[in-house]
Design an enzyme around this catalytic site. Structure first.
Site, mmCIF file in Angstrom:
data_model
loop_
_atom_site.group_PDB
_atom_site.id
_atom_site.type_symbol
_atom_site.label_atom_id
_atom_site.label_comp_id
_atom_site.label_asym_id
_atom_site.label_seq_id
_atom_site.Cartn_x
_atom_site.Cartn_y
_atom_site.Cartn_z
ATOM 1 N N TYR A 266 0.808 -1.211 0.000
ATOM 2 C CA TYR A 266 0.000 0.000 0.000
ATOM 3 C C TYR A 266 0.847 1.269 0.000
ATOM 4 C CZ TYR A 266 -4.470 -2.348 0.861
ATOM 5 O OH TYR A 266 -5.606 -3.100 0.752
ATOM 6 N N LYS B 117 3.959 -15.575 3.370
ATOM 7 C CA LYS B 117 4.164 -16.364 2.151
ATOM 8 C C LYS B 117 5.666 -16.558 2.018
ATOM 9 C CE LYS B 117 2.685 -18.328 -1.685
ATOM 10 N NZ LYS B 117 1.825 -19.547 -1.692
ATOM 11 N N ASP C 128 -2.048 -18.886 1.726
ATOM 12 C CA ASP C 128 -3.032 -19.694 0.981
ATOM 13 C C ASP C 128 -3.657 -20.750 1.889
ATOM 14 O OD1 ASP C 128 -0.478 -20.773 1.001
ATOM 15 O OD2 ASP C 128 -0.496 -21.444 -1.083
ATOM 16 N N ASP D 212 -6.030 -7.438 4.300
ATOM 17 C CA ASP D 212 -7.180 -6.872 3.595
ATOM 18 C C ASP D 212 -8.028 -7.992 3.012
ATOM 19 O OD1 ASP D 212 -8.813 -4.907 2.317
ATOM 20 O OD2 ASP D 212 -7.741 -5.302 0.444
ATOM 21 N N ASP E 279 -12.007 -9.687 4.472
ATOM 22 C CA ASP E 279 -13.264 -9.760 3.718
ATOM 23 C C ASP E 279 -13.759 -11.206 3.699
ATOM 24 O OD1 ASP E 279 -13.244 -7.018 3.098
ATOM 25 O OD2 ASP E 279 -13.866 -7.361 1.021
#
Ligand code: IPM
Ligand code: MG
Length: 360
Positions: free
Chosen positions: A142, A192, A224, A248, A252
């Protein structure tokens, strides 16, 4: 008796309606406890672009920095969606998070028992879900530079930069460990590391921080796998800590465990008492002005404001309990109407009144 000035940035879309609903509940809390809350209103997002040409101006930012806490609705909408525009509503959000140093974004996901049927996932899977995602909020993709579009040898190209330094990782993992100490003492650090250098640093630092917290069990999980585990066995999580972009996306996904985006609050904290409190959902422009949006995410964000910025934990718990009772009594906004024993369909302000009237 607490006296506090709260900066309110309604933003765009349904922002005005949900912040109004949350203020009604905060005022009811203040009246019961003899506290005195005052509010100063400012613009952010598209509303600020229309008024000042920028998504958050210096005066509003300074006013927020001097307040006890910030209540923020949501930003964005079709009017400001042109991908080539140089000013975008989201810039206001990123600026306030970054400039106020609010690096730890707490996103609790708790399933209200009255709403077990609201989730698209089976009851056997979601029942008992009670987790907290701590999302790193001021670093990573970001904010990394360069972030730009340019002309390259093969035509149009673009670059974003994912960078973290160890202090950024250490402080947010520490915050997550402290939060885990106050819960079930289990932390999952998500990365990751099989692919990304930043993730290998993240894991290295997370292991060092974990050593400072003997009472917290820390596990490390690839993002994942975490995405899969969230829908397969959400009850296996207590606190999750992860970098900005992964957080983020995962939050959701996690919101669906609770049944509706309209239920999930958040708190963005730094090293001091100042915090920014906003629902995780967006500005829902198609619902603006209809008085039908679910205000619970915003009201639960106001509860977090009381807990983390004003040290009013009992008051925060009384809002949370009152949301639970209101749902148990069958009050529902449209998004959760079909869930459980929904008997009374109500709008945004009516839901806030029902919640305010049930405060302990
Ligand atoms: C969120 C939102 C924001 C983010 C957007 C609006 C910039 O999706 O708070 O999760 O990506 O951080
Ligand atoms: Mg998001």
């Amino acid at each position: 008796m607490v006296t506090a000035r709260i900066a309110v940035l309604p933003g765009d879309g349904v922002g005005e309606e949900i912040t109004r609903a949350a203020i009604a509940v905060l005022d009811a809390v203040a009246a019961r406890g003899g506290h005195s809350f005052s509010y100063s209103f400012g613009k952010i997002g598209g509303a600020a672009i229309d008024a000042h040409g920028t998504a958050l101006n210096d005066e509003t930012l300074a006013d927020c920095g001097q307040s006890a806490a910030i209540l923020l609705g949501a930003v964005g909408g079709p009017k400001w969606d042109d991908p080539r525009a140089s000013v975008r509503p989201e810039q206001g959000l990123l600026r306030i998070r970054k400039e106020l140093g609010l690096y730890a974004n707490l996103r609790p996901v708790r399933l209200f028992s009255a709403l077990v049927d609201a989730s698209p996932l089976r009851r056997q899977i979601v029942e008992g879900t009670d987790l907290l995602v701590v999302r790193e909020l001021t670093g990573g993709l970001y904010f990394g530079k360069p972030s730009e579009r340019r002309d390259g040898p093969h035509g149009r190209e673009a670059v974003d930069t994912l960078a973290y330094d160890e202090t950024e990782v250490r402080r947010v993992v520490r915050a997550a460990c402290r939060l885990a100490q106050g819960r079930r003492k289990h932390l999952t650090s998500v990365d990751k590391q099989n692919v990304l250098a930043t993730s290998r640093l993240w894991r290295e630092v997370a292991i060092e921080v974990a050593a400072e917290f003997a009472d917290v069990t820390v596990e490390h999980m690839l993002v994942d796998t975490a995405a899969m585990r969230l829908v397969r066995q959400p009850t296996s999580f207590d606190v999750i800590v992860t970098e900005n972009t992964f957080g983020d996306i995962l939050t959701d996904e996690a919101s669906m465990l609770a049944g509706s985006m309209g239920l999930l609050p958040s708190a963005s904290l730094g090293d001091g008492e100042l915090g920014l409190y906003e629902p995780i959902h967006g500005s829902a422009p198609s619902h603006a002005g209809k008085d039908d949006i679910n205000p619970i995410a915003m009201i639960l964000s106001a509860a977090m404001l009381l807990r983390y910025s004003l040290d009013l934990d009992a008051e925060a718990r009384s809002i949370e309990a009152s949301v639970q009772r209101t749902l148990d009594d069958g009050f529902r906004t449209y998004d959760i109407m079909g869930a459980g024993d929904g008997r009374h369909k109500v709008g945004t302000q009516a839901m806030a009144r029902e919640i305010a009237s049930r405060l302990g």
